[in-house]
Design a protein around this motif. Structure first.
Motif, PDB file in Angstrom:
ATOM      1  N   GLY A  40      47.951  37.828  41.954  1.00 44.26           N
ATOM      2  CA  GLY A  40      49.049  37.826  42.909  1.00 44.26           C
ATOM      3  C   GLY A  40      49.287  39.204  43.478  1.00 44.26           C
ATOM      4  N   SER A  41      50.529  39.669  43.420  1.00 44.54           N
ATOM      5  CA  SER A  41      50.880  40.975  43.976  1.00 44.54           C
ATOM      6  C   SER A  41      50.759  42.099  42.960  1.00 44.54           C
ATOM      7  CB  SER A  41      52.317  40.944  44.508  1.00 44.54           C
ATOM      8  OG  SER A  41      53.219  40.631  43.466  1.00 44.54           O
ATOM      9  N   GLU A  42      50.249  41.792  41.762  1.00 44.94           N
ATOM     10  CA  GLU A  42      50.159  42.800  40.709  1.00 44.94           C
ATOM     11  C   GLU A  42      48.709  43.147  40.374  1.00 44.94           C
ATOM     12  OE1 GLU A  42      54.143  41.374  38.205  1.00 44.94           O
ATOM     13  OE2 GLU A  42      52.187  41.484  37.243  1.00 44.94           O
ATOM     14  N   LEU A  52      52.926  46.875  41.028  1.00 46.91           N
ATOM     15  CA  LEU A  52      52.995  46.155  42.296  1.00 46.91           C
ATOM     16  C   LEU A  52      52.048  46.841  43.274  1.00 46.91           C
ATOM     17  CD1 LEU A  52      56.787  45.396  42.853  1.00 46.91           C
ATOM     18  CD2 LEU A  52      54.965  43.756  42.391  1.00 46.91           C
ATOM     19  N   ASP A  53      51.183  46.080  43.895  1.00 48.68           N
ATOM     20  CA  ASP A  53      50.133  46.623  44.749  1.00 48.68           C
ATOM     21  C   ASP A  53      50.581  46.601  46.208  1.00 48.68           C
ATOM     22  OD1 ASP A  53      47.886  47.375  46.054  1.00 48.68           O
ATOM     23  OD2 ASP A  53      46.617  45.736  45.321  1.00 48.68           O
ATOM     24  N   PHE A  54      50.907  47.764  46.740  1.00 48.50           N
ATOM     25  CA  PHE A  54      51.271  47.886  48.146  1.00 48.50           C
ATOM     26  C   PHE A  54      50.077  48.321  49.000  1.00 48.50           C
ATOM     27  CE2 PHE A  54      55.381  47.906  46.164  1.00 48.50           C
ATOM     28  CZ  PHE A  54      56.230  47.326  47.096  1.00 48.50           C
ATOM     29  N   THR A  56      46.871  46.580  48.655  1.00 45.56           N
ATOM     30  CA  THR A  56      46.186  45.293  48.860  1.00 45.56           C
ATOM     31  C   THR A  56      44.752  45.466  49.358  1.00 45.56           C
ATOM     32  OG1 THR A  56      47.019  44.983  51.139  1.00 45.56           O
ATOM     33  CG2 THR A  56      48.364  44.114  49.328  1.00 45.56           C
ATOM     34  N   ASN A  62      45.055  39.577  51.378  1.00 44.02           N
ATOM     35  CA  ASN A  62      46.260  39.126  52.061  1.00 44.02           C
ATOM     36  C   ASN A  62      47.000  38.026  51.314  1.00 44.02           C
ATOM     37  OD1 ASN A  62      45.583  40.885  54.155  1.00 44.02           O
ATOM     38  ND2 ASN A  62      44.282  39.353  55.101  1.00 44.02           N
ATOM     39  N   GLY A  64      47.086  38.061  47.968  1.00 52.42           N
ATOM     40  CA  GLY A  64      47.185  38.583  46.624  1.00 52.42           C
ATOM     41  C   GLY A  64      45.836  38.584  45.935  1.00 52.42           C
ATOM     42  N   HIS A  65      45.848  39.036  44.711  1.00 51.39           N
ATOM     43  CA  HIS A  65      44.615  39.139  43.938  1.00 51.39           C
ATOM     44  C   HIS A  65      44.294  37.798  43.274  1.00 51.39           C
ATOM     45  CE1 HIS A  65      44.213  43.524  44.288  1.00 51.39           C
ATOM     46  NE2 HIS A  65      45.532  43.537  44.249  1.00 51.39           N
ATOM     47  N   HIS A  67      43.567  34.686  44.191  1.00 49.06           N
ATOM     48  CA  HIS A  67      44.246  33.435  44.521  1.00 49.06           C
ATOM     49  C   HIS A  67      43.389  32.272  44.011  1.00 49.06           C
ATOM     50  CE1 HIS A  67      45.954  30.112  46.789  1.00 49.06           C
ATOM     51  NE2 HIS A  67      46.986  30.884  47.112  1.00 49.06           N
TER      52      HIS A  67
END
Length: 346
Positions: A40-42, A52-54, A56, A62, A64-65, A67
């Motif tokens: 996801g976003s981590e 938290l990955d800003f 990406t 897009n 998240g990681h 999916h």
């Protein structure tokens, strides 16, 4: 801008860092963080800390990681067929080309392994198109960035990146951004083969080009039969709240340069409508690795997600709110950063 120290600091495995230092060409100044997994976003560091990955993946991940829909599509295709070369037909590539063409309102697709290759292809077509008409310059904008090949770097409006290689190549003309007068002047004074721009300049900062400016550029290209090249590698497919920034429609004078449907190997694509452009492209831009079955299957999964969840429409409201918030934020002064990463409590 100052960095906020993390306590404890980000971690790397010293042995891995030593191997990297000994064998990897140091083209990037790496952050002191070794990532071992993501969801996801981590992302998870080597010491088990979550972040938290800003970043990406520089606007690649897009959804998240890892999916689950993308993972399943990749695994399914990898178990069936990984690679054939473009001497042969594969269904995933054909289906993906049709989907992308429909998103761009028609035209044909050239796949590449990177945005630079997609832009290079567009520039090669533009130069050939200009030569067939007796000449014409490639017009690009200051502070732009289109890649690190010799052609795309020539169209990158950052002299500090061009000078070490003796660039730009002949036939490239840089203009100040937002200057409609300069744009009209160059079209009036000399033949122009193409105009290339990012709707939102990203590598040099975040500098949106206004809709009125790009619409004028598109109109001038149509009037003078020049190619209108939009580099949406980092802005397309919903990244800025729409499938295409300003919804500029491809016409007879537009090549639409690369977009990233979630996985870097499939992301570069050049969309080129118009019979004259297809003649210029024929047999001049080949790549035996691009558009393979696995990245094409991943890209199809991404497009499915975009359409099924109507994410472009869902993103518009938070994107608009983020724009307002960022404008307010910067009126107070630049915020502190920690290299693009925010630590998440374990």
């Amino acid at each position: 801008m100052t960095d906020v120290p993390l306590d404890p600091p980000m971690a790397v495995d010293p042995e891995v860092a030593a191997i990297d230092a000994a064998f990897v060409l140091p083209t990037y100044a790496r952050l002191p963080l070794q990532i071992v997994s993501g969801s996801g976003s981590e992302v998870v560091g080597v010491d088990g800390r979550r972040y938290l990955d800003f970043v990406t993946g520089l606007s690649v991940c897009n959804f998240g990681h890892c999916h689950p829909r993308m993972v399943a599509a990749i695994q399914r295709q990898a178990a069936q067929l990984i690679h054939t070369s473009n001497l042969f037909l594969t269904e995933p590539q054909a289906q993906l080309a049709r989907r992308l063409s429909r998103l761009a309102n028609g035209g044909r697709v050239f796949f590449a392994n990177s945005g630079a290759e997609a832009n290079e292809c567009a520039l090669k077509i533009a130069r050939k198109w200009g030569r067939e008409r007796g000449g014409g310059s490639i017009v690009y904008l200051e502070h732009s960035f289109h890649g690190r090949t010799m052609g795309t770097l020539s169209a990158t409006g950052q002299p500090s990146k061009q000078e070490p290689f003796g660039l730009p190549l002949p036939g490239y003309r840089m203009l100040p951004r937002h200057d409609i007068g300069a744009l009209r002047s160059v079209f009036a004074q000399e033949p122009v083969a193409a105009f290339i721009a990012e709707p939102v300049q990203g590598e040099s900062g975040v500098h949106p080009l206004g809709a009125a400016y790009l619409q004028e550029a598109q109109a001038l290209c149509a009037r003078h039969d020049a190619l209108f090249i939009m580099d949406e590698v980092q802005t397309g497919l919903g990244r800025c709240g729409a499938l295409r920034v300003h919804a500029l429609r491809p016409g007879s004078s537009r090549c639409h340069a690369g977009q990233e449907p979630g996985r870097r190997p499939a992301h570069g694509r050049r969309h080129c409508p118009g019979q004259s452009r297809r003649r210029a492209a024929r047999r001049r831009a080949r790549h035996h690795l691009r558009g393979g079955p696995v990245p094409a299957a991943a890209a199809l999964a991404v497009l499915d997600l975009l359409e099924e969840e109507d994410l472009v429409a869902a993103w518009k409201k938070p994107v608009d709110a983020l724009k307002i918030g960022c404008n307010d934020w910067w009126t107070w002064g630049p915020p502190p950063t920690c290299g693009g990463w925010v630590s998440w409590p374990p």
